[in-house]
Design an enzyme around this catalytic site. Structure first.
Site, PDB file in Angstrom:
ATOM      1  N   GLY A 113      -0.877 100.406  23.855  1.00 32.13           N
ATOM      2  CA  GLY A 113      -2.121  99.857  23.325  1.00 32.13           C
ATOM      3  C   GLY A 113      -3.214 100.887  23.133  1.00 32.13           C
ATOM      4  N   GLN A 127       9.329 102.025  10.980  1.00 36.45           N
ATOM      5  CA  GLN A 127      10.486 101.162  11.257  1.00 36.45           C
ATOM      6  C   GLN A 127      10.520 100.000  10.279  1.00 36.45           C
ATOM      7  OE1 GLN A 127      10.360  99.411  15.192  1.00 36.45           O
ATOM      8  NE2 GLN A 127      12.586  99.341  15.325  1.00 36.45           N
ATOM      9  N   GLU A 142       9.851  94.438  23.727  1.00 31.41           N
ATOM     10  CA  GLU A 142       9.361  93.634  22.593  1.00 31.41           C
ATOM     11  C   GLU A 142      10.556  93.252  21.738  1.00 31.41           C
ATOM     12  OE1 GLU A 142       6.127  95.499  20.488  1.00 31.41           O
ATOM     13  OE2 GLU A 142       5.359  96.412  22.332  1.00 31.41           O
ATOM     14  N   GLN A 174      11.073  97.412  20.717  1.00 32.17           N
ATOM     15  CA  GLN A 174      10.544  98.396  21.664  1.00 32.17           C
ATOM     16  C   GLN A 174      11.030  98.069  23.063  1.00 32.17           C
ATOM     17  OE1 GLN A 174       9.688 101.469  22.964  1.00 32.17           O
ATOM     18  NE2 GLN A 174       8.804 101.410  20.907  1.00 32.17           N
ATOM     19  N   HIS A 213      -9.154  96.793  64.522  1.00 33.33           N
ATOM     20  CA  HIS A 213     -10.151  97.731  65.027  1.00 33.33           C
ATOM     21  C   HIS A 213     -11.566  97.409  64.558  1.00 33.33           C
ATOM     22  CE1 HIS A 213     -12.470 101.374  65.584  1.00 33.33           C
ATOM     23  NE2 HIS A 213     -12.726 101.325  64.298  1.00 33.33           N
TER      24      HIS A 213
END
Length: 893
Positions: free
Chosen positions: A131, A182, A296, A308, A848
């Site tokens: 992104g 692609q 993806e 992907q 503590h």
């Protein structure tokens, strides 16, 4: 030359990452492995570099990028805009243009394409730049293609991409960009598939988001998606969303967002057989890569395509465990949350802790089999405990005293029917538990009812001194393998010795406090007086440490030169500067006396690789300076004395009120005994940790002495390299045995890279061996709307400005501020005098920070997840330590 500018998917594999970036390398790898990937090619980083070389101005831009910080948003915006505007004017080199056009024509001029950027620092196992750069869909024709490629190149310099690289330490010059071109698939359905549940972390769950049209609608968050979850080849969860919108391609190129018909909005996007087929494909891809994948995908004309696949970088690592098939998942408890130190640790620190655990080991020197490491943290495998029915009921309550969310999470998890049904049965566990618990319980009851507890602190101190002398003797006068074996022995014996000789004292104190609370509520309907009894317990080693720091601050106040030296916090010249300052000799004597008692301590002290105060004195100086700034001379001692007086008065008043009741003589005698036991024994609560740190100090000294010998012998390059080895590996080195698989230098370098990555992870409180994060759900409290809910651990209400402190050595508390911290251990205690309240992300009633806050009378709330991010430095807040919430009254502008 032209071939280096463009590569077809069939020419690419995972080794091609420097040329085609993470996205391109993954697509080529999957194509060659036979997965259904639409065809395409990559414009390589060589083409991008040739493009940048056309510019005479990029060198100056890169110098500006190197200087900018991640939080300088205005500077980043102006710089990014200037670079992008410049790059659209730069000509594409003729040879690059020719290579792109040739590949485009071979692939098909009439085809529509998806054009995506692929950075060399993107989709890696350790970082995801998803992104950060741009994507262009349904790109048609030569003009649109070249414009999309140029825009992808420019998108390396978007504001978010620049900021991300700056924040994560990536060199702007070193990150190059490839462009993936692609062939477009026009799907009926598309979405995202995770081969491990990204929310729970469960590694056996495939999680699928699906919607109609192009997947960009889901990725961009435009629409809700169907959610399908698959485990062991079966769909076990479905959530069908109302899908109002979808993105579709346009005939002339580009895309359009359209509203779906009403009757389609509620339809299940994929059929059940399609869901199972897709999940099986995801599992094959994960197996190919050897890691969990974020995939993806799209479905078109009866076929599934993968567009992907990248590693899921958000998952917390899973420990390597051999759990027999059919056995219940093992539940793992974060040791760091229990010890108030959740930072990542190096292998040596983890090895020392695993050796220290006295259970699940055949010999004292070996690491416990009940411990596991993941993400640089240690986890305790507590699964076998729950084969004992009483443990299912009582152990979650005990854990709630450590951290409420841990207790709730364990309680919820052990109620799961599959967990109970498939628990591994452990022979002899009940008998072994009784053999451990009964002697401690017997001593605690004796201390509670009969023993003279007035000398308890002295008795424990004497035993601890003798034990420490024994450890020192064992580690003195030996070198090499013998020294390492003795380190392992003393480390492995430490907790067992504490359990046998010390724990019964504070345990009796804890029981007495519980009885005081219960009886005071029952007899007097009083829940307030008991809290005063916690103040100023005499003999608490951690409280005494805080008082000694106050004494150091008081001495420094009298000498301006010393106050100035403390403010400089210069470790290299600290002592020499003091020797030349007025009052320096007096301050040094007092300082050395403090270091003799507490020099082995430091923030994050359970990590034996952390520098101790005695080694880096500058770590303590900010606490002394904060004390000088926020308190008057002698005020810390006066407050402690006042607290003791208030506790004595509260005890007398409580006993007097009880004596006035029916059978008051008996009730008063019982209450007097309980208060005496509590006040005498609860101070020992911090002693076990104190002895641990004293022992760790001696062990650390022995290990570093051995490291120096290994450096002198040429085995190690640097003394600190020993931090990246386990005790067993160190023993092998001292015996002259080589470490297998990798060379020593390679192993150390690999572990240094792992440690750097682990430091950025947030560990879970609870997880399973399958990676599932177990999250306890706290019940709604009586709190104002918008309040941050936590666990109340020290009563009182206070308002003031928030001071967020991530590391105590960097703290600069001012008078009247409320300390907001991720956690605190004794190394943080010096800051408590300077604060008026305490908020922590982790912790419980008996940890503590809570114990010391009650002693100091500080209102405190713990267990607020993300408190150091949700509360900003300078916010004006109300802290309610009685009801357990923090309310932000006014945000810091």
């Amino acid at each position: 030359m032209m071939d280096s500018y463009v590569l077809d998917f069939q020419q690419i594999d995972k080794a091609s990452l420097p040329l085609v970036g993470g996205k391109g390398a993954n697509l080529g790898e999957m194509t060659r492995a036979g997965f259904p990937v639409p065809a395409g090619f990559c414009v390589t980083t060589g083409a991008f570099r040739a493009f940048l070389e056309q510019s005479d101005e990029m060198e100056a831009f890169f110098l500006s990028l190197a200087a900018v910080k991640a939080d300088q948003l205005d500077e980043i915006a102006a710089l990014g805009r200037g670079i992008r505007e410049h790059l659209v004017t730069v000509a594409v080199p003729a040879e690059v243009l020719a290579a792109i056009m040739a590949s485009w024509r071979r692939s098909g001029e009439a085809q529509a394409y998806a054009v995506r950027s692929s950075a060399t620092a993107e989709d890696l196992p350790t970082a995801s730049f998803a992104g950060q750069q741009d994507t262009y869909l349904n790109v048609l024709g030569e003009e649109q293609l070249l414009e999309a490629i140029r825009k992808c190149w420019a998108s390396l310099f978007t504001d978010r991409a620049i900021s991300y690289r700056a924040k994560n330490g990536f060199d702007h010059r070193a990150v190059l960009l490839s462009v993936v071109v692609q062939q477009m698939v026009f799907p009926e359905v598309s979405g995202i598939m995770f081969t491990a549940d990204p929310i729970s972390g469960h590694r056996g769950t495939v999680s699928i988001d699906a919607g109609f049209g192009l997947g960009e609608a889901l990725v961009s968050g435009l629409v809700s998606a169907d959610l399908y979850q698959i485990r062991a080849g079966e769909i076990f969860a479905k959530k069908i969303a109302k899908k109002k919108l979808a993105i579709f391609p346009l005939p002339e190129g580009g895309t359009v967002t359209r509203q779906l018909p009403e009757d389609r909005q509620g339809q299940q996007a994929l059929s059940d057989p399609q869901i199972l087929e897709l999940a099986a494909l995801g599992e094959r891809i994960e197996k190919h890569y050897g890691s969990e994948q974020d995939i993806e995908w799209c479905y078109a004309e009866g076929r599934t395509y993968v567009v992907q696949s990248r590693p899921i970088t958000s998952l917390y690592p899973v420990p390597q465990m051999n759990v027999p098939e059919g056995e219940s998942p093992h539940i793992l408890l974060s040791f760091g949350h229990q010890q108030m130190m959740t930072d990542a640790m190096r292998p040596l620190a983890l090895s020392v802790l695993r050796t220290m655990i006295p259970f699940g080991k055949a010999a004292v020197r070996v690491e416990s089999s009940f411990t596991q490491c993941a993400g640089g943290r240690m986890f305790l495998d507590i699964t076998q405990l729950f084969t004992l029915k009483p443990a299912r009921r009582f152990f979650p309550k005990l854990l709630s005293g450590i951290d409420e969310l841990i207790g709730i999470g364990v309680e919820e998890f052990v109620q799961r029917e599959p967990f109970i049904r498939s628990l591994p049965r452990q022979k002899g566990l009940k008998r072994g538990a009784l053999r451990l618990i009964m002697p401690i319980a017997g001593k605690a009851i004796h201390n509670l009812l009969f023993a003279d507890t007035s000398r308890a602190v002295q008795i424990v101190n004497e035993w601890m001194a003798a034990r420490l002398t024994e450890v020192r003797t064992q580690l003195t006068g030996v070198v090499g393998a013998e020294r390492i074996m003795r380190v392992q022995e003393q480390d492995g014996m430490m907790l067992r010795s504490l359990l046998r000789n010390v724990i019964a004292y504070p345990l009796a104190g804890i029981i007495s406090l519980g009885l005081i609370k219960s009886l005071t509520k029952k007899w007097l309907d009083d829940t307030k007086t008991v809290h005063v009894l916690n103040k100023s317990l005499t003999g608490n080693v951690t409280s005494e440490m805080g008082l000694m720091i106050g004494d150091l601050a008081d001495t420094a106040r009298r000498y301006p030169q010393i106050a100035e030296i403390i403010g400089q916090a210069d470790n290299a010249n600290f002592r020499s500067s003091l020797q030349q300052a007025d009052g320096g000799d007096e301050f040094i004597r007092q300082w050395d006396r403090f270091m003799q008692h507490y020099g082995m301590r430091c923030p994050g002290e359970i990590d034996i690789t952390q520098s101790r105060w005695s080694e880096d004195e500058s770590l303590l100086l900010p606490a002394v300076q904060s004390h000088m700034r926020t308190m008057e001379a002698g005020e810390h001692r006066e407050r402690f004395a006042q607290g003791a007086t208030q506790a004595d008065e509260a005890a007398r008043e409580l006993i007097g009120r009880v004596r006035a009741l029916p059978f008051g003589w008996f009730k008063a005698k019982l209450m007097s005994r309980l208060i005496k036991v509590f006040r005498n024994l609860m101070a020992i609560r911090e002693h076990p940790k104190y002895l641990m740190m004293q022992t760790f100090g001696l062990i650390r000294q022995a290990l570093m002495d051995e490291a120096r010998l290994l450096v002198e012998a040429g085995v190690l390059k640097h003394e600190e390299d020993v931090y990246y080895l386990t005790l067993d590996e160190l023993l092998q080195l001292t015996q002259g045995e080589p470490l297998i698989r990798l060379s020593l230098d390679e192993k150390i370098a690999e572990r240094k890279r792992e440690y750097a990555r682990f430091r950025n992870l947030t560990p879970p409180r609870l997880m399973t061996n399958e990676g599932e994060i177990i999250t306890g759900h706290r019940k709604q409290k009586d709190a104002p709307e918008g309040a941050l809910l936590g666990t109340p651990v020290s009563v009182g209400v206070v308002e003031g400005f928030a001071r967020v402190v991530l590391r105590p050595e960097e703290a600069r508390l001012n008078k009247g501020e409320i300390l907001i911290a991720p956690f605190t251990d004794p190394g943080w205690t010096p800051l408590f005098h300077s604060a008026i309240g305490l908020v922590m992300e982790v912790g419980g009633l008996m940890t503590h920070g809570a114990v010391v806050a009650r002693e100091y009378g500080l209102p405190a709330v713990v267990g607020i997840d993300g408190a150091t991010q949700r509360i900003k430095d300078g916010d004006y807040i109300r802290l309610d330590g009685t009801r357990g919430y923090v309310l932000i009254l006014k945000r810091q502008d």
